[in-house]
Design a protein around this motif. Structure first.
Motif, PDB file in Angstrom:
ATOM      1  N   LEU A  40      16.666   0.844   5.457  1.00 10.27           N
ATOM      2  CA  LEU A  40      15.212   0.903   5.563  1.00 10.27           C
ATOM      3  C   LEU A  40      14.713   2.293   5.936  1.00 10.27           C
ATOM      4  CD1 LEU A  40      14.390  -2.463   7.369  1.00 10.27           C
ATOM      5  CD2 LEU A  40      13.998  -1.880   4.971  1.00 10.27           C
ATOM      6  N   GLN A  41      15.564   3.071   6.557  1.00 11.55           N
ATOM      7  CA  GLN A  41      15.161   4.408   6.995  1.00 11.55           C
ATOM      8  C   GLN A  41      15.638   5.513   6.053  1.00 11.55           C
ATOM      9  OE1 GLN A  41      16.760   4.462  10.995  1.00 11.55           O
ATOM     10  NE2 GLN A  41      14.915   3.521  11.859  1.00 11.55           N
ATOM     11  N   THR A  42      16.374   5.149   4.996  1.00  8.52           N
ATOM     12  CA  THR A  42      16.863   6.158   4.043  1.00  8.52           C
ATOM     13  C   THR A  42      16.419   5.813   2.616  1.00  8.52           C
ATOM     14  OG1 THR A  42      18.990   4.970   3.974  1.00  8.52           O
ATOM     15  CG2 THR A  42      18.826   6.845   5.480  1.00  8.52           C
ATOM     16  N   THR A  43      17.280   5.135   1.860  1.00 11.88           N
ATOM     17  CA  THR A  43      16.966   4.876   0.452  1.00 11.88           C
ATOM     18  C   THR A  43      15.794   3.932   0.252  1.00 11.88           C
ATOM     19  OG1 THR A  43      18.629   3.120   0.394  1.00 11.88           O
ATOM     20  CG2 THR A  43      19.328   5.321  -0.282  1.00 11.88           C
ATOM     21  N   MET A  44      15.497   3.089   1.252  1.00  7.35           N
ATOM     22  CA  MET A  44      14.370   2.164   1.146  1.00  7.35           C
ATOM     23  C   MET A  44      13.238   2.535   2.092  1.00  7.35           C
ATOM     24  SD  MET A  44      14.866  -0.255  -1.142  1.00  7.35           S
ATOM     25  CE  MET A  44      13.857  -1.599  -0.549  1.00  7.35           C
ATOM     26  N   SER A  45      13.203   3.782   2.509  1.00  4.68           N
ATOM     27  CA  SER A  45      12.138   4.215   3.419  1.00  4.68           C
ATOM     28  C   SER A  45      10.818   4.307   2.666  1.00  4.68           C
ATOM     29  CB  SER A  45      12.485   5.575   4.022  1.00  4.68           C
ATOM     30  OG  SER A  45      12.388   6.584   3.033  1.00  4.68           O
ATOM     31  N   PRO A  46       9.687   4.175   3.371  1.00  8.28           N
ATOM     32  CA  PRO A  46       8.388   4.327   2.703  1.00  8.28           C
ATOM     33  C   PRO A  46       8.254   5.673   1.994  1.00  8.28           C
ATOM     34  CG  PRO A  46       8.100   3.423   4.903  1.00  8.28           C
ATOM     35  CD  PRO A  46       9.546   3.817   4.795  1.00  8.28           C
ATOM     36  N   HIS A  47       8.763   6.730   2.610  1.00 12.35           N
ATOM     37  CA  HIS A  47       8.667   8.061   2.008  1.00 12.35           C
ATOM     38  C   HIS A  47       9.439   8.128   0.692  1.00 12.35           C
ATOM     39  CE1 HIS A  47       8.421  12.439   1.775  1.00 12.35           C
ATOM     40  NE2 HIS A  47       9.721  12.436   1.539  1.00 12.35           N
ATOM     41  N   HIS A  48      10.632   7.532   0.664  1.00 10.74           N
ATOM     42  CA  HIS A  48      11.469   7.594  -0.534  1.00 10.74           C
ATOM     43  C   HIS A  48      10.836   6.803  -1.684  1.00 10.74           C
ATOM     44  CE1 HIS A  48      15.220   8.542  -2.517  1.00 10.74           C
ATOM     45  NE2 HIS A  48      15.372   7.279  -2.875  1.00 10.74           N
ATOM     46  N   ILE A  49      10.343   5.609  -1.392  1.00 14.80           N
ATOM     47  CA  ILE A  49       9.713   4.802  -2.431  1.00 14.80           C
ATOM     48  C   ILE A  49       8.423   5.460  -2.910  1.00 14.80           C
ATOM     49  CG2 ILE A  49       8.675   2.571  -2.959  1.00 14.80           C
ATOM     50  CD1 ILE A  49      10.605   1.300  -0.974  1.00 14.80           C
ATOM     51  N   GLN A  50       7.652   6.018  -1.971  1.00 12.56           N
ATOM     52  CA  GLN A  50       6.408   6.685  -2.347  1.00 12.56           C
ATOM     53  C   GLN A  50       6.661   7.893  -3.238  1.00 12.56           C
ATOM     54  OE1 GLN A  50       3.319   5.410  -1.518  1.00 12.56           O
ATOM     55  NE2 GLN A  50       2.611   6.891  -3.034  1.00 12.56           N
ATOM     56  N   HIS A  51       7.785   8.554  -3.026  1.00  4.96           N
ATOM     57  CA  HIS A  51       8.165   9.691  -3.870  1.00  4.96           C
ATOM     58  C   HIS A  51       8.241   9.261  -5.335  1.00  4.96           C
ATOM     59  CE1 HIS A  51      10.400  13.113  -5.454  1.00  4.96           C
ATOM     60  NE2 HIS A  51      11.339  12.270  -5.873  1.00  4.96           N
ATOM     61  N   TYR A  52       8.865   8.119  -5.605  1.00  2.00           N
ATOM     62  CA  TYR A  52       8.983   7.637  -6.984  1.00  2.00           C
ATOM     63  C   TYR A  52       7.660   7.073  -7.491  1.00  2.00           C
ATOM     64  CZ  TYR A  52      13.940   8.510  -6.995  1.00  2.00           C
ATOM     65  OH  TYR A  52      15.162   9.147  -6.958  1.00  2.00           O
ATOM     66  N   ARG A  53       6.857   6.507  -6.605  1.00  2.00           N
ATOM     67  CA  ARG A  53       5.540   6.055  -7.048  1.00  2.00           C
ATOM     68  C   ARG A  53       4.677   7.245  -7.458  1.00  2.00           C
ATOM     69  NH1 ARG A  53       2.672   1.884  -7.585  1.00  2.00           N
ATOM     70  NH2 ARG A  53       4.136   0.450  -6.591  1.00  2.00           N
ATOM     71  N   ASN A  54       4.750   8.332  -6.714  1.00  2.00           N
ATOM     72  CA  ASN A  54       3.984   9.529  -7.070  1.00  2.00           C
ATOM     73  C   ASN A  54       4.432  10.080  -8.421  1.00  2.00           C
ATOM     74  OD1 ASN A  54       2.639   9.307  -4.630  1.00  2.00           O
ATOM     75  ND2 ASN A  54       3.878  10.855  -3.593  1.00  2.00           N
ATOM     76  N   LYS A  55       5.746  10.087  -8.658  1.00  2.85           N
ATOM     77  CA  LYS A  55       6.248  10.546  -9.949  1.00  2.85           C
ATOM     78  C   LYS A  55       5.770   9.639 -11.081  1.00  2.85           C
ATOM     79  CE  LYS A  55      10.338  12.294 -10.391  1.00  2.85           C
ATOM     80  NZ  LYS A  55      11.806  12.478 -10.452  1.00  2.85           N
ATOM     81  N   PHE A  56       5.716   8.349 -10.790  1.00  5.47           N
ATOM     82  CA  PHE A  56       5.254   7.392 -11.797  1.00  5.47           C
ATOM     83  C   PHE A  56       3.783   7.617 -12.129  1.00  5.47           C
ATOM     84  CE2 PHE A  56       3.790   2.866 -12.660  1.00  5.47           C
ATOM     85  CZ  PHE A  56       4.128   2.916 -13.999  1.00  5.47           C
ATOM     86  N   GLU A  57       2.964   7.929 -11.124  1.00  4.34           N
ATOM     87  CA  GLU A  57       1.551   8.186 -11.367  1.00  4.34           C
ATOM     88  C   GLU A  57       1.371   9.396 -12.285  1.00  4.34           C
ATOM     89  OE1 GLU A  57      -1.000   6.217 -10.554  1.00  4.34           O
ATOM     90  OE2 GLU A  57       0.571   4.873  -9.804  1.00  4.34           O
ATOM     91  N   VAL A  58       2.216  10.406 -12.124  1.00  4.34           N
ATOM     92  CA  VAL A  58       2.176  11.566 -13.022  1.00  4.34           C
ATOM     93  C   VAL A  58       2.661  11.171 -14.413  1.00  4.34           C
ATOM     94  CG1 VAL A  58       3.099  13.876 -13.457  1.00  4.34           C
ATOM     95  CG2 VAL A  58       2.460  13.204 -11.130  1.00  4.34           C
ATOM     96  N   PHE A  59       3.743  10.400 -14.450  1.00  3.20           N
ATOM     97  CA  PHE A  59       4.339   9.961 -15.715  1.00  3.20           C
ATOM     98  C   PHE A  59       3.312   9.233 -16.587  1.00  3.20           C
ATOM     99  CE2 PHE A  59       6.952   6.801 -18.095  1.00  3.20           C
ATOM    100  CZ  PHE A  59       7.720   7.684 -18.820  1.00  3.20           C
ATOM    101  N   LYS A  60       2.476   8.401 -15.974  1.00  5.47           N
ATOM    102  CA  LYS A  60       1.484   7.632 -16.726  1.00  5.47           C
ATOM    103  C   LYS A  60       0.416   8.522 -17.350  1.00  5.47           C
ATOM    104  CE  LYS A  60       0.280   4.846 -13.402  1.00  5.47           C
ATOM    105  NZ  LYS A  60      -0.420   3.729 -12.706  1.00  5.47           N
ATOM    106  N   LYS A  61       0.249   9.740 -16.831  1.00  2.00           N
ATOM    107  CA  LYS A  61      -0.796  10.643 -17.317  1.00  2.00           C
ATOM    108  C   LYS A  61      -0.272  11.683 -18.306  1.00  2.00           C
ATOM    109  CE  LYS A  61      -3.394  10.187 -12.998  1.00  2.00           C
ATOM    110  NZ  LYS A  61      -3.920  10.892 -11.806  1.00  2.00           N
ATOM    111  N   CYS A  62       1.016  11.638 -18.601  1.00  2.00           N
ATOM    112  CA  CYS A  62       1.636  12.676 -19.441  1.00  2.00           C
ATOM    113  C   CYS A  62       1.331  12.479 -20.923  1.00  2.00           C
ATOM    114  CB  CYS A  62       3.153  12.670 -19.230  1.00  2.00           C
ATOM    115  SG  CYS A  62       3.669  13.369 -17.640  1.00  2.00           S
ATOM    116  N   TYR A  63       1.619  13.536 -21.679  1.00  2.00           N
ATOM    117  CA  TYR A  63       1.555  13.512 -23.139  1.00  2.00           C
ATOM    118  C   TYR A  63       2.973  13.329 -23.668  1.00  2.00           C
ATOM    119  CZ  TYR A  63      -3.128  15.600 -22.780  1.00  2.00           C
ATOM    120  OH  TYR A  63      -4.441  15.852 -22.483  1.00  2.00           O
TER     121      TYR A  63
END
Length: 307
Positions: A40-63
């Motif tokens: 919960l404090q490493t691979t499943m930490s809020p920061h780690h999951i949010q990192h991939y969510r942020n990348k996904f938000e960029v991915f959805k806006k790409c060409y």
């Protein structure tokens, strides 16, 4: 989708021995609880999951584009004469259209998959957190088979998410056919893949309007070897006070800024930046937009000069 709440370090603490339980059970409980806590404090930490969510938000806006390499190839014609040719001149347009359609489906499926993985990881993290926060030793050990199964499942979800390039290079698993009249000759070797370009974002501090013009700036994080064209779409926003018909225009630019002339004073305009359509373009789902209002008087030392 659900957001991720961050806990303080004191809310999830390492288990320590307590009185009233046999040593073996207590030791097993501590080891298993601390194992879950570490996840919960490493691979499943809020920061780690949010990192991939942020990348996904960029991915959805790409060409997204079909990328064919190399762009220029040496091919022999029917008279066995070697020519250096643009690969796009050899591509069958119908086959290219089919590949672009399949690539679009691949992109949309991947977006759905990533969204589902993120949702499952956030829900799974909350389930594990509840086990840690609410279960006593006996309940926790009794539930361990379920906890262990859930950990294994979430580990697979995370591995799948990490394996997906966001927004990296994705390979299209089809063979691109050339023109029928070239099939009797020696075909050049080439590779087909999916190219992703980052979204264009307006520089909101550097974009402003004057009385009859506006200056627009935007950011392009793609490292291009040469100038690329952009399309600036803009339209007049109508209101109850101004009842004339709204209009829209498109202005081309070859740099990340341009000046739009011929605007009406005291009016609001919506600007949208994008890339022009090309032969290899597949999909874009988002364009950045900004609304600027022209002034009613000439500004002293106006910076809205034609470039």
């Amino acid at each position: 989708m659900a957001g991720i709440s961050d806990e303080s370090h004191t809310s999830l603490e390492i288990a320590v021995p307590s009185k009233g339980h046999d040593d073996a059970s207590q030791q097993m409980y501590m080891e298993k609880r601390n194992f879950v806590l570490q996840i919960l404090q490493t691979t499943m930490s809020p920061h780690h999951i949010q990192h991939y969510r942020n990348k996904f938000e960029v991915f959805k806006k790409c060409y997204f584009y079909v990328d064919i390499e190399p762009r220029h190839v040496h091919a022999r014609d029917q008279n066995h004469v070697m020519h250096c040719t643009d690969i796009m001149q050899l591509i069958d347009p119908y086959q290219l259209l089919k590949i672009k359609k399949k690539a679009k489906n691949q992109i949309e499926i991947e977006m759905l998959l990533i969204a589902e993985l993120l949702e499952q990881l956030e829900q799974g993290r909350e389930e594990l957190r509840r086990y840690i926060m609410t279960c006593d030793m006996i309940t926790f050990l009794a539930q361990w088979p379920l906890i262990s199964k859930r950990l294994h499942q979430l580990s697979k979800f995370m591995a799948t998410l990490v394996s997906l390039d966001m927004p990296g290079k994705l390979h299209i698993k089809h063979h691109l056919l050339l023109h029928a009249d070239l099939r009797g000759t020696r075909l050049p070797r080439f590779r087909v893949s999916l190219r992703v370009k980052m979204p264009l974002i307006f520089d909101r501090k550097g974009s402003f309007a004057c009385k009859n013009s506006a200056k627009l700036k935007w950011f392009d994080k793609n490292q291009e070897p040469h100038l690329k064209p952009y399309e600036l779409h803009f339209k007049l926003l109508t209101s109850e006070i101004h009842r004339e018909m709204g209009y829209s225009r498109i202005q081309e630019a070859t740099s990340t800024s341009c000046v739009v002339q011929g605007l009406l004073p005291g009016r609001s305009y919506e600007f949208r930046i994008g890339r022009p359509d090309t032969q290899t373009f597949i999909l874009v789902k988002w364009h950045d937009s900004i609304t600027l209002t022209t002034t009613t008087e000439d500004a002293v030392g106006s910076a809205c000069a034609a470039e």
